[in-house]
Each structure stands twice: as structure tokens, then as C-alpha cells.
Design a protein around this motif. Structure first.
Motif, mmCIF file in Angstrom:
data_model
loop_
_atom_site.group_PDB
_atom_site.id
_atom_site.type_symbol
_atom_site.label_atom_id
_atom_site.label_comp_id
_atom_site.label_asym_id
_atom_site.label_seq_id
_atom_site.Cartn_x
_atom_site.Cartn_y
_atom_site.Cartn_z
ATOM 1 N N PHE A 55 0.836 -1.198 0.000
ATOM 2 C CA PHE A 55 0.000 0.000 0.000
ATOM 3 C C PHE A 55 0.877 1.256 0.000
ATOM 4 C CE2 PHE A 55 -4.335 -1.467 0.619
ATOM 5 C CZ PHE A 55 -4.120 -2.800 0.937
ATOM 6 N N SER A 56 0.484 2.237 -0.798
ATOM 7 C CA SER A 56 1.210 3.504 -0.794
ATOM 8 C C SER A 56 0.983 4.245 0.526
ATOM 9 C CB SER A 56 0.777 4.358 -1.978
ATOM 10 O OG SER A 56 -0.627 4.543 -1.962
ATOM 11 N N SER A 57 -0.147 4.019 1.144
ATOM 12 C CA SER A 57 -0.429 4.586 2.461
ATOM 13 C C SER A 57 -1.558 3.782 3.093
ATOM 14 C CB SER A 57 -0.846 6.062 2.366
ATOM 15 O OG SER A 57 -2.077 6.185 1.695
ATOM 16 N N VAL A 101 2.341 6.856 5.763
ATOM 17 C CA VAL A 101 2.732 6.829 4.349
ATOM 18 C C VAL A 101 4.122 6.243 4.099
ATOM 19 C CG1 VAL A 101 1.253 8.764 3.748
ATOM 20 C CG2 VAL A 101 3.592 9.198 4.449
ATOM 21 N N THR A 102 4.962 6.189 5.112
ATOM 22 C CA THR A 102 6.341 5.738 4.921
ATOM 23 C C THR A 102 6.549 4.414 5.630
ATOM 24 O OG1 THR A 102 7.045 8.052 4.893
ATOM 25 C CG2 THR A 102 8.762 6.381 5.179
ATOM 26 N N PHE A 139 3.461 1.600 10.611
ATOM 27 C CA PHE A 139 3.339 1.106 9.242
ATOM 28 C C PHE A 139 4.516 0.166 9.024
ATOM 29 C CE2 PHE A 139 1.603 0.628 5.337
ATOM 30 C CZ PHE A 139 1.829 1.555 4.324
ATOM 31 N N GLY A 140 4.256 -1.034 8.555
ATOM 32 C CA GLY A 140 5.316 -2.014 8.377
ATOM 33 C C GLY A 140 6.351 -1.556 7.361
ATOM 34 N N ALA A 167 -7.726 1.222 6.263
ATOM 35 C CA ALA A 167 -8.102 1.394 4.860
ATOM 36 C C ALA A 167 -6.882 1.826 4.074
ATOM 37 C CB ALA A 167 -9.210 2.432 4.722
ATOM 38 N N GLY A 168 -6.845 1.426 2.808
ATOM 39 C CA GLY A 168 -5.725 1.825 1.977
ATOM 40 C C GLY A 168 -6.036 1.668 0.512
ATOM 41 N N ASN A 169 -5.148 2.235 -0.303
ATOM 42 C CA ASN A 169 -5.281 2.113 -1.749
ATOM 43 C C ASN A 169 -4.082 1.312 -2.251
ATOM 44 O OD1 ASN A 169 -5.912 2.386 -4.414
ATOM 45 N ND2 ASN A 169 -5.123 4.454 -4.581
ATOM 46 N N PRO A 170 -4.280 0.054 -2.590
ATOM 47 C CA PRO A 170 -3.149 -0.742 -3.090
ATOM 48 C C PRO A 170 -2.496 -0.083 -4.297
ATOM 49 C CG PRO A 170 -5.087 -2.109 -2.768
ATOM 50 C CD PRO A 170 -5.535 -0.686 -2.615
ATOM 51 N N ASN A 171 -1.220 -0.311 -4.461
ATOM 52 C CA ASN A 171 -0.451 0.377 -5.509
ATOM 53 C C ASN A 171 -1.050 0.229 -6.894
ATOM 54 O OD1 ASN A 171 1.412 1.464 -3.790
ATOM 55 N ND2 ASN A 171 2.901 -0.165 -4.049
#
Lengths: 112, 113
Positions: free
Chosen positions: A29-31, A50-51, A65-66, A90-94
Motif C-alpha cells: 500500500f502507498s499509504s 505513508v512511509t 506502518f510495516g 483502509a488503503g489504496n493498493p499500488n
């Protein structure tokens, strides 16, 4: 199978205890975002990470965040009854479309 | 400022009837999302609008579900010939642009009897 798996699904603890909620995926995930939802209301954003490896603190809440950006955790120290609610990651996969994917949620109850 | 508002807050309808749910996003937010949340569960994506682009309808569960949005303002979600399995809370969210933090409304609780 959900893209984001949250565990545990349910958690009932006494006031003052510590707890950790997990959000795991096989996708990058980007974030990732964490939301809290109280009964009869919509989810409210708590934090965005995000990082890879990032740690964010929000009072008694610590979010990680892993390193590989596939998982996240939420740790609550000295839980209070006001922490009761449904916690959603929740996230937006790459390589996904244009929307957030939500986990199934962890329902937390903190008893006084 | 005003948040996302939804109406009605509760809707009880008979099986087979059509229902229309309304969402007023935060002013200036270009993106608008509809989700369904069944009792005790997480959020299920339904549809996404971004500005004047064609909506992403990939989450709509059947052709009984449709949604419209006028420009960057109000959106309506319509469910035709409602079924009991449509009973859920329908949540609307808006965000300033693609995949940013989402701001949710309080939801519409739909009960199909």
C-alpha cells in the motif's frame, strides 16, 4: 478473502489495559489510514501513515506502518471507555483503482 | 464548516419498492464515494465519483443499484426493487481529490421488510 485483514475482530477489555489491533495484507500500500466509527455515526479519520517503518502517536494511540508497507498496527495505552468503537484500517493498493479498500474492522469495547 | 450530510437518516421500505438516498458532500470536494455497511461489518465500496470523470461503478452489487452526481455537488444512490439483503447502513464520503482522506456522513440506515 479481504484485501485487508484485521485482527482481532472483537476485543473486550477493562479500563486501563493496553491493546494492539492489527491490519495485514499480502499487497503493498502507498499509504494506510485508520478510522474510528462510533454507533450511529460515520467513520472518522484518526491517522494516515505513508512511509514504511513510520510510527505516529496520537495521545495514547500509537500507529505503525510495516517496513514493507503491507501491514499496520494500532496500539492503545491505558484504554478508556471513550475508546470504545469500531476501528477500521483502509488503503489504496499500488495497482488498484480509484477507491479505498477497508478492512473488516475491530470492534473494541472498554469497560469501566 | 458543514460536514457531509445524508438524508434520510433512517428509511424503512417494503420489499420490491424503490428507494433513493441523498448525499451532500463537503463544498469543494471533488471526490464522492458510496459504501454499504452491513450490521457489525466493515465498509463495502459501491461507487466513486471524481469531478466530471466517468464514475467507478465496480462495487455496485447488481443492476438494481445506480447512482448519480450533478457536477461536484449532491449525489443520489437509487436501489430499485429492494430486497431484504439490501438492509444496511449506506455511507457517503467525500474528499478533496483522488484517494485522499475521506470525510464520512452519518449514513442512512435502510431496512427492507
Amino acid at each position: 478473502t479481504q484485501l485487508l485483514e484485521q485482527s482481532p475482530q472483537f476485543l473486550s477489555i477493562q479500563e486501563g489495559e493496553n491493546l494492539t489491533v492489527y491490519c495485514n495484507s499480502s499487497s503493498v500500500f502507498s499509504s494506510l489510514q485508520w478510522y474510528r466509527q462510533e454507533p450511529g455515526e460515520g467513520p472518522v479519520l484518526l491517522v494516515t501513515v505513508v512511509t514504511g517503518g513510520e510510527v505516529k502517536k496520537l495521545k495514547r494511540l500509537t500507529f505503525q506502518f510495516g517496513d514493507a508497507r503491507k501491514d499496520s498496527s494500532l496500539h492503545i495505552t491505558a484504554a478508556q471507555p471513550g475508546d470504545t468503537g469500531l476501528y477500521l484500517c483502509a488503503g489504496n493498493p499500488n495497482n488498484a483503482g480509484n477507491m479505498l479498500t477497508f478492512g473488516g474492522g475491530t470492534r473494541l469495547m472498554v469497560k469501566p | 464548516g458543514a460536514g457531509v450530510s445524508q438524508s434520510p437518516s433512517n428509511k424503512v421500505t417494503e420489499k420490491g419498492k424503490d428507494v433513493e438516498l441523498r448525499c451532500d458532500p463537503i463544498s469543494g470536494h471533488t471526490a464522492l464515494y458510496w459504501y454499504r455497511q452491513r450490521l457489525g461489518q466493515g465498509l463495502e465500496f459501491l461507487i466513486y465519483f471524481q469531478g466530471n470523470s466517468a464514475p467507478d461503478k465496480s462495487g455496485l452489487p447488481s443492476d438494481r443499484f445506480s447512482a448519480e452526481r450533478t457536477g461536484e455537488s449532491v449525489s443520489t444512490l437509487t436501489i430499485q426493487r429492494t430486497q431484504q439483503e439490501d438492509s444496511a447502513v449506506y455511507l457517503c464520503a467525500s474528499s478533496p481529490y483522488y484517494a485522499d482522506e475521506q470525510y464520512f456522513g452519518p449514513g442512512t440506515r435502510l431496512t427492507v421488510t
